[in-house]
Design a protein around this motif. Sequence first.
Motif, PDB file in Angstrom:
ATOM      1  N   VAL A   1       0.695  29.929  34.940  1.00 47.04           N
ATOM      2  CA  VAL A   1       0.370  30.551  35.131  1.00 47.04           C
ATOM      3  C   VAL A   1      -0.541  30.529  36.428  1.00 47.04           C
ATOM      4  O   VAL A   1      -0.203  30.854  37.441  1.00 47.04           O
ATOM      5  CB  VAL A   1      -0.664  30.800  33.653  1.00 47.04           C
ATOM      6  CG1 VAL A   1      -1.739  31.911  34.383  1.00 47.04           C
ATOM      7  CG2 VAL A   1       0.269  31.405  32.620  1.00 47.04           C
ATOM      8  N   ARG A   2      -0.946  29.337  36.435  1.00 43.27           N
ATOM      9  CA  ARG A   2      -2.324  29.232  37.883  1.00 43.27           C
ATOM     10  C   ARG A   2      -0.999  29.289  38.909  1.00 43.27           C
ATOM     11  O   ARG A   2      -1.987  29.564  40.110  1.00 43.27           O
ATOM     12  CB  ARG A   2      -2.287  28.017  37.710  1.00 43.27           C
ATOM     13  CG  ARG A   2      -4.187  27.536  36.982  1.00 43.27           C
ATOM     14  CD  ARG A   2      -4.681  26.276  36.603  1.00 43.27           C
ATOM     15  NE  ARG A   2      -5.487  26.407  35.233  1.00 43.27           N
ATOM     16  CZ  ARG A   2      -5.811  25.188  34.452  1.00 43.27           C
ATOM     17  NH1 ARG A   2      -4.939  23.900  34.771  1.00 43.27           N
ATOM     18  NH2 ARG A   2      -7.257  25.289  34.014  1.00 43.27           N
ATOM     19  N   ALA A   3       0.312  28.851  38.813  1.00 43.46           N
ATOM     20  CA  ALA A   3       0.934  28.761  40.002  1.00 43.46           C
ATOM     21  C   ALA A   3       1.491  30.053  40.452  1.00 43.46           C
ATOM     22  O   ALA A   3       1.754  30.495  41.661  1.00 43.46           O
ATOM     23  CB  ALA A   3       2.449  27.674  39.544  1.00 43.46           C
ATOM     24  N   ARG A   4       2.047  30.308  39.286  1.00 36.71           N
ATOM     25  CA  ARG A   4       1.346  32.097  39.685  1.00 36.71           C
ATOM     26  C   ARG A   4       1.155  33.023  40.237  1.00 36.71           C
ATOM     27  O   ARG A   4       1.241  33.818  41.204  1.00 36.71           O
ATOM     28  CB  ARG A   4       2.011  32.775  38.521  1.00 36.71           C
ATOM     29  CG  ARG A   4       2.657  34.126  38.605  1.00 36.71           C
ATOM     30  CD  ARG A   4       3.447  34.536  37.251  1.00 36.71           C
ATOM     31  NE  ARG A   4       2.254  34.572  36.402  1.00 36.71           N
ATOM     32  CZ  ARG A   4       2.295  34.188  35.068  1.00 36.71           C
ATOM     33  NH1 ARG A   4       3.971  33.182  34.746  1.00 36.71           N
ATOM     34  NH2 ARG A   4       1.656  33.999  34.026  1.00 36.71           N
ATOM     35  N   LEU A   5      -0.468  32.759  39.725  1.00 37.73           N
ATOM     36  CA  LEU A   5      -1.726  33.350  40.104  1.00 37.73           C
ATOM     37  C   LEU A   5      -2.324  32.651  41.874  1.00 37.73           C
ATOM     38  O   LEU A   5      -3.146  33.002  42.141  1.00 37.73           O
ATOM     39  CB  LEU A   5      -2.885  33.101  38.996  1.00 37.73           C
ATOM     40  CG  LEU A   5      -2.483  33.775  37.828  1.00 37.73           C
ATOM     41  CD1 LEU A   5      -3.965  34.031  37.232  1.00 37.73           C
ATOM     42  CD2 LEU A   5      -2.403  35.690  38.127  1.00 37.73           C
ATOM     43  N   ASN A   6      -1.312  31.922  42.181  1.00 38.08           N
ATOM     44  CA  ASN A   6      -1.588  30.760  43.588  1.00 38.08           C
ATOM     45  C   ASN A   6      -3.144  30.329  43.293  1.00 38.08           C
ATOM     46  O   ASN A   6      -4.593  30.464  43.880  1.00 38.08           O
ATOM     47  CB  ASN A   6      -1.943  31.983  44.993  1.00 38.08           C
ATOM     48  CG  ASN A   6      -1.812  30.843  46.014  1.00 38.08           C
ATOM     49  OD1 ASN A   6      -1.644  29.953  46.036  1.00 38.08           O
ATOM     50  ND2 ASN A   6      -1.562  31.437  46.593  1.00 38.08           N
ATOM     51  N   VAL A   7      -4.085  29.842  41.888  1.00 32.88           N
ATOM     52  CA  VAL A   7      -5.084  29.199  41.522  1.00 32.88           C
ATOM     53  C   VAL A   7      -4.612  27.662  41.171  1.00 32.88           C
ATOM     54  O   VAL A   7      -4.506  26.826  40.851  1.00 32.88           O
ATOM     55  CB  VAL A   7      -5.274  29.669  40.387  1.00 32.88           C
ATOM     56  CG1 VAL A   7      -6.860  28.951  40.178  1.00 32.88           C
ATOM     57  CG2 VAL A   7      -5.912  31.706  39.942  1.00 32.88           C
ATOM     58  N   ASP A   8      -5.674  27.423  42.314  1.00 29.51           N
ATOM     59  CA  ASP A   8      -6.167  25.452  42.468  1.00 29.51           C
ATOM     60  C   ASP A   8      -7.370  25.198  41.231  1.00 29.51           C
ATOM     61  O   ASP A   8      -8.044  25.622  41.650  1.00 29.51           O
ATOM     62  CB  ASP A   8      -6.079  25.106  43.642  1.00 29.51           C
ATOM     63  CG  ASP A   8      -4.503  25.329  44.291  1.00 29.51           C
ATOM     64  OD1 ASP A   8      -3.461  24.845  43.741  1.00 29.51           O
ATOM     65  OD2 ASP A   8      -4.431  25.069  45.255  1.00 29.51           O
ATOM     66  N   VAL A   9      -6.899  24.053  40.179  1.00 34.17           N
ATOM     67  CA  VAL A   9      -8.287  23.643  39.858  1.00 34.17           C
ATOM     68  C   VAL A   9      -8.504  22.653  40.218  1.00 34.17           C
ATOM     69  O   VAL A   9      -7.565  21.864  39.880  1.00 34.17           O
ATOM     70  CB  VAL A   9      -8.424  24.473  38.329  1.00 34.17           C
ATOM     71  CG1 VAL A   9      -9.660  24.071  37.242  1.00 34.17           C
ATOM     72  CG2 VAL A   9      -7.487  25.670  37.312  1.00 34.17           C
ATOM     73  N   GLU A  10      -9.379  22.109  40.213  1.00 34.68           N
ATOM     74  CA  GLU A  10     -10.271  20.108  40.500  1.00 34.68           C
ATOM     75  C   GLU A  10     -10.727  20.173  39.673  1.00 34.68           C
ATOM     76  O   GLU A  10     -11.655  20.771  39.190  1.00 34.68           O
ATOM     77  CB  GLU A  10     -10.633  20.007  41.466  1.00 34.68           C
ATOM     78  CG  GLU A  10      -9.775  20.595  42.542  1.00 34.68           C
ATOM     79  CD  GLU A  10      -9.921  20.021  44.351  1.00 34.68           C
ATOM     80  OE1 GLU A  10     -10.643  19.217  44.207  1.00 34.68           O
ATOM     81  OE2 GLU A  10      -8.747  20.613  45.032  1.00 34.68           O
ATOM     82  N   ILE A  11     -10.990  18.961  38.552  1.00 32.24           N
ATOM     83  CA  ILE A  11     -12.158  18.962  37.471  1.00 32.24           C
ATOM     84  C   ILE A  11     -11.994  17.488  38.016  1.00 32.24           C
ATOM     85  O   ILE A  11     -11.430  15.815  38.653  1.00 32.24           O
ATOM     86  CB  ILE A  11     -11.522  18.331  36.469  1.00 32.24           C
ATOM     87  CG1 ILE A  11     -11.106  17.898  36.096  1.00 32.24           C
ATOM     88  CG2 ILE A  11     -11.748  20.539  35.942  1.00 32.24           C
ATOM     89  CD1 ILE A  11     -10.432  17.898  34.617  1.00 32.24           C
ATOM     90  N   ALA A  12     -13.681  16.664  37.834  1.00 31.79           N
ATOM     91  CA  ALA A  12     -14.048  15.363  38.127  1.00 31.79           C
ATOM     92  C   ALA A  12     -13.220  14.385  36.892  1.00 31.79           C
ATOM     93  O   ALA A  12     -12.862  14.844  35.696  1.00 31.79           O
ATOM     94  CB  ALA A  12     -14.740  14.945  37.771  1.00 31.79           C
ATOM     95  N   THR A  13     -12.941  13.510  37.617  1.00 33.19           N
ATOM     96  CA  THR A  13     -13.020  12.303  36.809  1.00 33.19           C
ATOM     97  C   THR A  13     -13.031  12.029  35.510  1.00 33.19           C
ATOM     98  O   THR A  13     -13.997  11.961  36.132  1.00 33.19           O
ATOM     99  CB  THR A  13     -11.937  11.010  37.458  1.00 33.19           C
ATOM    100  OG1 THR A  13     -11.156  10.809  38.652  1.00 33.19           O
ATOM    101  CG2 THR A  13     -11.332  10.065  36.725  1.00 33.19           C
ATOM    102  N   GLY A  14     -12.239  12.258  34.624  1.00 29.39           N
ATOM    103  CA  GLY A  14     -12.930  11.935  33.226  1.00 29.39           C
ATOM    104  C   GLY A  14     -13.541  13.014  32.352  1.00 29.39           C
ATOM    105  O   GLY A  14     -14.181  13.020  31.091  1.00 29.39           O
ATOM    106  N   SER A  15     -13.767  14.207  33.033  1.00 26.99           N
ATOM    107  CA  SER A  15     -13.972  15.244  32.371  1.00 26.99           C
ATOM    108  C   SER A  15     -12.837  15.763  31.653  1.00 26.99           C
ATOM    109  O   SER A  15     -11.787  16.023  31.081  1.00 26.99           O
ATOM    110  CB  SER A  15     -14.742  16.439  33.746  1.00 26.99           C
ATOM    111  OG  SER A  15     -15.272  16.010  34.759  1.00 26.99           O
ATOM    112  N   GLU A  16     -13.605  16.945  30.945  1.00 32.20           N
ATOM    113  CA  GLU A  16     -12.940  17.625  30.201  1.00 32.20           C
ATOM    114  C   GLU A  16     -11.800  18.671  30.952  1.00 32.20           C
ATOM    115  O   GLU A  16     -12.659  18.790  31.529  1.00 32.20           O
ATOM    116  CB  GLU A  16     -13.334  18.401  29.052  1.00 32.20           C
ATOM    117  CG  GLU A  16     -14.410  17.982  27.933  1.00 32.20           C
ATOM    118  CD  GLU A  16     -14.185  16.973  26.952  1.00 32.20           C
ATOM    119  OE1 GLU A  16     -12.741  18.133  26.670  1.00 32.20           O
ATOM    120  OE2 GLU A  16     -13.747  15.822  26.193  1.00 32.20           O
TER     121      GLU A  16
END
Length: 582
Positions: free
Chosen positions: A113-128
């Motif tokens: 879904v993220r690829a289709r929407l062209n959305v990148d998501v980043e979270i810190a290491t160890g985060s939920e």
Amino acid sequence: MPYVPPHLRAGAASAGAAPASGGAARRDGGGRDSYGGSFGASAGARRSSSEVSFGNGGSSYGNGYGQGSRESSGGSKEGSGGVRGAGHPEVVWATWQPSERVQKLQPEQIAEVRARLNVDVEIATGSEPAPAPIESFEDMCLHLSIMKDVTFHNYTTPTPIQAQALPVALSGRDLLGCAETGSGKTAAFSLPMIQHCLAQPPIRRGDGPLALVLAPTRELAQQIEKEVKAFCRSAEGFRTAIVVGGTNIYEQRSELRAGVEIVVATPGRFIDHLQQGNSSLSRVSYVVLDEADRMLDMGFEPQIREVMRSLPKKHQTLLFSATMPEEIEALAQEYLDNPIRVKVGRVSSPTANVTQNLEKITEKEKIESLLALLVDEHSQSLDTNQPPPLTIVFVERKARCDEVTDALVEQGLKATALHGGRSQSEREAALRDFRKGTTNILVATDVASRGLDVTGVAHVINLDLPKTMEDYVHRIGRTGRAGASGRATSFYTERDMFLVAQIRRAITEAESGNAMAFATGKAARRKEREQAAAFREGRVAPLGVAQIGATTVRVDDKYKHMLSAAADPKKGEGAADDAWED
């Protein structure tokens, strides 16, 4: 239908009509609202050492505590030390869940879904993990009154930034969002903000707001408040306030002291009210910094920091920016707690919705060439029995803005001016007439280059080119929006050759199919100015000699080029009155 901001839709003014029965939000004595989730403590922890920010007479904006450094511990909203202002109820952090269908999505399905929407998501290491993107408003399980208003506007499909940012905000996590203006960011933070406020015990007279939105300009703040109102029309007794310079501060004072759930403000004027004791930060638990890159550019960083360090320890922060310069990264690191980073598309990079034309002329020929171009367009529209195209003409200075507008009007064209030297009522009238098409030509300084959404702008003309590539990107981004095609014309002289060389390089990269992003922010523009000076002095060669195969690209050729949409204020009272140093 796809999401379109309410302030841009025909008939949006009718949003004040009576909602369907049963739509009013219901609050009981404990501050609970009756809708799909229970109000419990959300996961996540916030701890900060107390740091008091003083206003008039040494009184604290936050009624006894502010925010200094922040020590994260797992992400719960519980804070150590510090007490809420005397008599203020505790913040209610609602437990939110999307629909069962969304909860069952597997990691590979979420990635698809993220690829289709062209959305990148980043979270810190160890985060939920970040919540899954949601492609339907129905699946977001919003408050009943909010869903009534979403349905009223006939919205079913969130935009990409909304699909991912809404679940993040609804889950109570901090968010750093990056997407071009016009992408639906306002609703992405407004809907969760309204839902959060509806969960709180009622506001009483003398209370500060529950949520605060800071924006760089009066026009953008007014646009945001209008959209917030569109989505809380069914919530009984829900109040918002707009706090900007250029309007009556005494009327704002009365409204703030009476108590409102949400304040949308420019930083300078809001600081004025805090210093005068007209408002308080003691109940603020949801904060949005919108167009944060422009607020920093305009010199609002001291005001932003003053507000942020004076907030209660328990609060959620959402920072949205059309670009991601190093200054924004530093601000996010200091004031956001383990944020989820959401980026839609490429930042400050070319796409292919705008046909661009660059024309070299002398300074004396500019107005004459502009008149000839616009008169010809007007004649063509008459010949085809079509309305004249909506056109924005960008100029460098306020005086120049008025001069050009007068010349166009004398030629029989319908033009109006928009710049920081006009009164608030004049600026509002200019935008209103332009949006309605009563006036089809808007002559503006860079006050119109960011944040403002006007549907149907067909042509952008740079009578005076800006000094940096970043500003050029934002100007051109006023047309060719939401998949529509647009046209841009830029006049340039010898003094603009450094910028023209950058544009030629961008055009070449775009036509070669290469992704190219431009550095943004104060540091990048400072370096660009240094390079421009070296270029003028002959110490460096032109950037990006434009070659396609063995052919040199001519400056006056036309290209497909969509640039994503992607000043020091005066001191004293009304610091935000002059939104731009133009």
